[in-house]
Design a protein around this motif. Structure first.
Motif, PDB file in Angstrom:
ATOM      1  N   ARG A  31     -57.030 -45.441 132.065  1.00  0.00           N
ATOM      2  CA  ARG A  31     -57.352 -46.729 131.448  1.00  0.00           C
ATOM      3  C   ARG A  31     -56.400 -47.824 131.910  1.00  0.00           C
ATOM      4  NH1 ARG A  31     -60.658 -48.945 130.374  1.00  0.00           N
ATOM      5  NH2 ARG A  31     -60.287 -49.824 128.298  1.00  0.00           N
ATOM      6  N   PHE A  32     -55.122 -47.486 132.112  1.00  0.00           N
ATOM      7  CA  PHE A  32     -54.180 -48.462 132.654  1.00  0.00           C
ATOM      8  C   PHE A  32     -54.634 -48.956 134.020  1.00  0.00           C
ATOM      9  CE2 PHE A  32     -50.808 -47.525 129.542  1.00  0.00           C
ATOM     10  CZ  PHE A  32     -50.158 -48.741 129.481  1.00  0.00           C
ATOM     11  N   LEU A  33     -55.292 -48.074 134.796  1.00  0.00           N
ATOM     12  CA  LEU A  33     -55.748 -48.429 136.132  1.00  0.00           C
ATOM     13  C   LEU A  33     -57.127 -49.089 136.121  1.00  0.00           C
ATOM     14  CD1 LEU A  33     -54.606 -45.265 138.113  1.00  0.00           C
ATOM     15  CD2 LEU A  33     -53.644 -47.566 138.272  1.00  0.00           C
ATOM     16  N   GLY A  34     -57.767 -49.143 134.967  1.00  0.00           N
ATOM     17  CA  GLY A  34     -59.047 -49.830 134.869  1.00  0.00           C
ATOM     18  C   GLY A  34     -60.269 -48.954 134.994  1.00  0.00           C
ATOM     19  N   TYR A  35     -60.092 -47.615 134.907  1.00  0.00           N
ATOM     20  CA  TYR A  35     -61.243 -46.723 134.985  1.00  0.00           C
ATOM     21  C   TYR A  35     -61.986 -46.670 133.650  1.00  0.00           C
ATOM     22  CZ  TYR A  35     -59.652 -44.934 139.505  1.00  0.00           C
ATOM     23  OH  TYR A  35     -59.292 -44.823 140.827  1.00  0.00           O
ATOM     24  N   ASN A  36     -63.251 -46.322 133.730  1.00  0.00           N
ATOM     25  CA  ASN A  36     -64.085 -46.127 132.544  1.00  0.00           C
ATOM     26  C   ASN A  36     -63.934 -44.663 132.120  1.00  0.00           C
ATOM     27  OD1 ASN A  36     -66.013 -46.129 130.553  1.00  0.00           O
ATOM     28  ND2 ASN A  36     -67.750 -46.356 131.928  1.00  0.00           N
ATOM     29  N   VAL A  37     -63.030 -44.403 131.203  1.00  0.00           N
ATOM     30  CA  VAL A  37     -62.648 -43.041 130.829  1.00  0.00           C
ATOM     31  C   VAL A  37     -63.227 -42.672 129.476  1.00  0.00           C
ATOM     32  CG1 VAL A  37     -60.723 -41.468 130.364  1.00  0.00           C
ATOM     33  CG2 VAL A  37     -60.486 -43.243 132.116  1.00  0.00           C
ATOM     34  N   THR A  38     -63.760 -41.453 129.379  1.00  0.00           N
ATOM     35  CA  THR A  38     -64.165 -40.879 128.094  1.00  0.00           C
ATOM     36  C   THR A  38     -63.392 -39.586 127.889  1.00  0.00           C
ATOM     37  OG1 THR A  38     -66.399 -41.794 128.294  1.00  0.00           O
ATOM     38  CG2 THR A  38     -66.076 -40.021 126.692  1.00  0.00           C
ATOM     39  N   LEU A  39     -62.800 -39.429 126.720  1.00  0.00           N
ATOM     40  CA  LEU A  39     -61.978 -38.266 126.399  1.00  0.00           C
ATOM     41  C   LEU A  39     -62.747 -37.370 125.436  1.00  0.00           C
ATOM     42  CD1 LEU A  39     -59.192 -36.812 126.467  1.00  0.00           C
ATOM     43  CD2 LEU A  39     -58.453 -38.381 124.652  1.00  0.00           C
ATOM     44  N   PHE A  40     -62.984 -36.120 125.846  1.00  0.00           N
ATOM     45  CA  PHE A  40     -63.734 -35.170 125.030  1.00  0.00           C
ATOM     46  C   PHE A  40     -62.783 -34.140 124.418  1.00  0.00           C
ATOM     47  CE2 PHE A  40     -66.848 -36.732 128.062  1.00  0.00           C
ATOM     48  CZ  PHE A  40     -68.007 -36.866 127.312  1.00  0.00           C
ATOM     49  N   GLU A  41     -62.961 -33.864 123.134  1.00  0.00           N
ATOM     50  CA  GLU A  41     -62.172 -32.838 122.448  1.00  0.00           C
ATOM     51  C   GLU A  41     -63.093 -32.021 121.559  1.00  0.00           C
ATOM     52  OE1 GLU A  41     -59.982 -30.193 120.757  1.00  0.00           O
ATOM     53  OE2 GLU A  41     -59.186 -31.415 122.414  1.00  0.00           O
TER      54      GLU A  41
END
Length: 222
Positions: A31-41
């Motif tokens: 996210r710091f780099l600007g990616y579209n991140v989704t975190l799954f748990e």
């Protein structure tokens, strides 16, 4: 990095599977780099650590969070007052990992509980139709299948589960571009494993960015 390194420019989509310390770090870094991140748990944040909440933190307290994590927490708090460091695993979860998932960078990025049961490769849709030459130049996406029957497609996947992603079924052979794992082969030394995992996260994003010198953990030059 070589010319044929598989790269992904922001805001490319990345799935991080596992919301333990390294999974949260990997999502935060992206996210710091600007990616579209989704975190799954699958269960709960830092689930693999939860049984030891009353135990002392398994490393020196000043080494239990990265510079990025520290900066994100301080920015969210909105003040410069120094905070005491966590001394127990419970404090580490409650004062570092849970709050990080609620920072501006990761808020609404965590899906929990959401168990990823399988992965497969699928050709991304293009505007040129199924036989478009453009489609042949684009690497396949990863399609994640969730235990609830839902699917979600991503351009890259980072596995950060306690089992190293071995619990997730695959319909393809490995290795495969854009699939990474952090935290594999633990040594039994928690401090060493955490530090090693941070280096693996740096390597993942340096590879995706095509920049061997990309390291957000490196202190800025004075």
């Amino acid at each position: 990095m070589t010319e044929d390194t598989a790269t992904l420019e922001p805001p490319g989509s990345i799935a991080v599977i596992g919301a333990g310390p390294l999974g949260i770090e990997a999502a935060l870094y992206g996210r710091f780099l600007g990616y579209n991140v989704t975190l799954f748990e699958a269960v709960e944040v830092a689930h693999s650590m939860a049984d030891g909440r009353d135990q002392p933190i398994p490393m020196m307290p000043d080494r239990c969070l990265s510079p990025l994590a520290k900066g994100a927490l301080e920015a969210q708090a909105g003040d410069d007052e120094p905070k005491s460091l966590p001394l127990s695993i419970g404090e580490w979860i409650d004062r570092v990992w849970l709050p990080l998932t609620q920072t501006d960078l990761l808020r609404d990025r965590l899906r929990c509980p959401a168990r990823v049961s399988a992965m497969e490769l699928v050709s991304p849709q293009t505007d040129g139709g199924e036989d478009s030459d453009e489609e042949n130049d684009v690497p396949p996406d990863f399609r994640l299948r969730l235990a609830e029957g839902e699917t979600a497609d991503f351009e890259a996947v980072i596995l950060a589960t306690a089992a190293g992603g071995r619990e997730i079924q695959r319909s393809f052979d490995e290795p495969v571009d854009y699939l990474f794992a952090v935290g594999r082969q633990p040594s039994g030394d928690a401090e060493q494993d955490f530090a090693s995992g941070l280096k693996q996260i740096v390597a993942v994003y340096a590879s995706l960015g095509g920049r061997a010198d990309l390291d957000l953990y490196r202190p800025p030059r004075g």
